[in-house]
Design a protein around this motif. Sequence first.
Motif, PDB file in Angstrom:
ATOM      1  N   PHE A 122      -7.530 -30.254  43.745  1.00  0.00           N
ATOM      2  CA  PHE A 122      -8.182 -30.343  44.766  1.00  0.00           C
ATOM      3  C   PHE A 122      -8.680 -31.582  45.262  1.00  0.00           C
ATOM      4  O   PHE A 122      -9.387 -31.980  46.659  1.00  0.00           O
ATOM      5  CB  PHE A 122      -8.625 -29.402  45.430  1.00  0.00           C
ATOM      6  N   GLY A 123      -9.552 -32.375  44.407  1.00  0.00           N
ATOM      7  CA  GLY A 123     -10.372 -33.478  44.271  1.00  0.00           C
ATOM      8  C   GLY A 123     -11.761 -33.076  45.116  1.00  0.00           C
ATOM      9  O   GLY A 123     -12.554 -32.257  45.062  1.00  0.00           O
ATOM     10  N   ASP A 124     -11.994 -34.296  46.260  1.00  0.00           N
ATOM     11  CA  ASP A 124     -13.325 -34.142  46.626  1.00  0.00           C
ATOM     12  C   ASP A 124     -13.528 -32.747  47.379  1.00  0.00           C
ATOM     13  O   ASP A 124     -14.237 -31.768  47.968  1.00  0.00           O
ATOM     14  CB  ASP A 124     -13.362 -34.982  47.903  1.00  0.00           C
ATOM     15  N   ALA A 125     -12.169 -31.690  48.400  1.00  0.00           N
ATOM     16  CA  ALA A 125     -11.823 -30.930  48.822  1.00  0.00           C
ATOM     17  C   ALA A 125     -11.638 -29.675  47.823  1.00  0.00           C
ATOM     18  O   ALA A 125     -11.835 -28.579  48.242  1.00  0.00           O
ATOM     19  CB  ALA A 125     -10.241 -30.475  49.152  1.00  0.00           C
ATOM     20  N   GLY A 126     -12.005 -29.716  46.644  1.00  0.00           N
ATOM     21  CA  GLY A 126     -12.548 -28.808  45.407  1.00  0.00           C
ATOM     22  C   GLY A 126     -14.185 -28.392  45.383  1.00  0.00           C
ATOM     23  O   GLY A 126     -14.519 -27.672  44.755  1.00  0.00           O
ATOM     24  N   ARG A 127     -14.589 -29.108  46.071  1.00  0.00           N
ATOM     25  CA  ARG A 127     -16.091 -28.821  46.381  1.00  0.00           C
ATOM     26  C   ARG A 127     -16.200 -28.283  47.212  1.00  0.00           C
ATOM     27  O   ARG A 127     -16.151 -27.995  48.170  1.00  0.00           O
ATOM     28  CB  ARG A 127     -16.833 -30.338  46.189  1.00  0.00           C
ATOM     29  N   HIS A 128     -17.325 -26.976  46.300  1.00  0.00           N
ATOM     30  CA  HIS A 128     -17.757 -25.560  47.231  1.00  0.00           C
ATOM     31  C   HIS A 128     -18.907 -25.149  46.843  1.00  0.00           C
ATOM     32  O   HIS A 128     -19.834 -25.796  46.417  1.00  0.00           O
ATOM     33  CB  HIS A 128     -16.824 -24.407  46.486  1.00  0.00           C
ATOM     34  N   ALA A 129     -19.567 -23.761  48.448  1.00  0.00           N
ATOM     35  CA  ALA A 129     -20.167 -23.514  47.885  1.00  0.00           C
ATOM     36  C   ALA A 129     -20.174 -22.828  46.346  1.00  0.00           C
ATOM     37  O   ALA A 129     -19.370 -22.328  46.157  1.00  0.00           O
ATOM     38  CB  ALA A 129     -20.816 -22.783  49.059  1.00  0.00           C
ATOM     39  N   ARG A 130     -21.713 -21.925  46.241  1.00  0.00           N
ATOM     40  CA  ARG A 130     -21.368 -21.141  44.509  1.00  0.00           C
ATOM     41  C   ARG A 130     -22.351 -20.290  43.965  1.00  0.00           C
ATOM     42  O   ARG A 130     -23.334 -20.719  44.600  1.00  0.00           O
ATOM     43  CB  ARG A 130     -21.372 -22.433  43.115  1.00  0.00           C
TER      44      ARG A 130
END
Length: 158
Positions: A122-130
């Motif tokens: 997803f590129g930058d949209a794949g960055r997430h909380a974890r």
Amino acid sequence: MGKDIRERLAELGLTLPGASAPKGAYVPAVRSGRFVFIAGQIPLTGGELTATGRVGAEVSPESAKALSRQCALAALAAADSVVPLEAVTGAVKVVGYVASAPGFLGQSAVVDGASELLIDVFGDAGRHARSVVGMAVLPLDTPVEIEIVLEAAEDPAV
């Protein structure tokens, strides 16, 4: 993300597996509004666990990271069963569970496999909380289990 998600998977050399059948009284994924909640995914190959055991004992951290990536790909398949992947706009949250041998402290690096897959896809949209949790044992003696929340466009026909 848009309509090129399947092209992106192909560019990465990835094939979306079929969604795994639940191993209990639950469904693989549920859409609620803009969010897709994906049940914990375990690493399966041909319907069987790819590996068993605890990370830092029977399973190496490197192998566990690859298993974590496999779980994230399975999560995308589960999501695709309730909303087309083309409608996914990004990743929101990942929770990783790692069956850990006593003294093993590399749980975060193991779950990086799942996180990196989402960013690759997803590129930058794949960055997430974890969140990452070390466990004494996981269901079916799986080394890792990954749970993901994705966000999707309001119109599922996107």
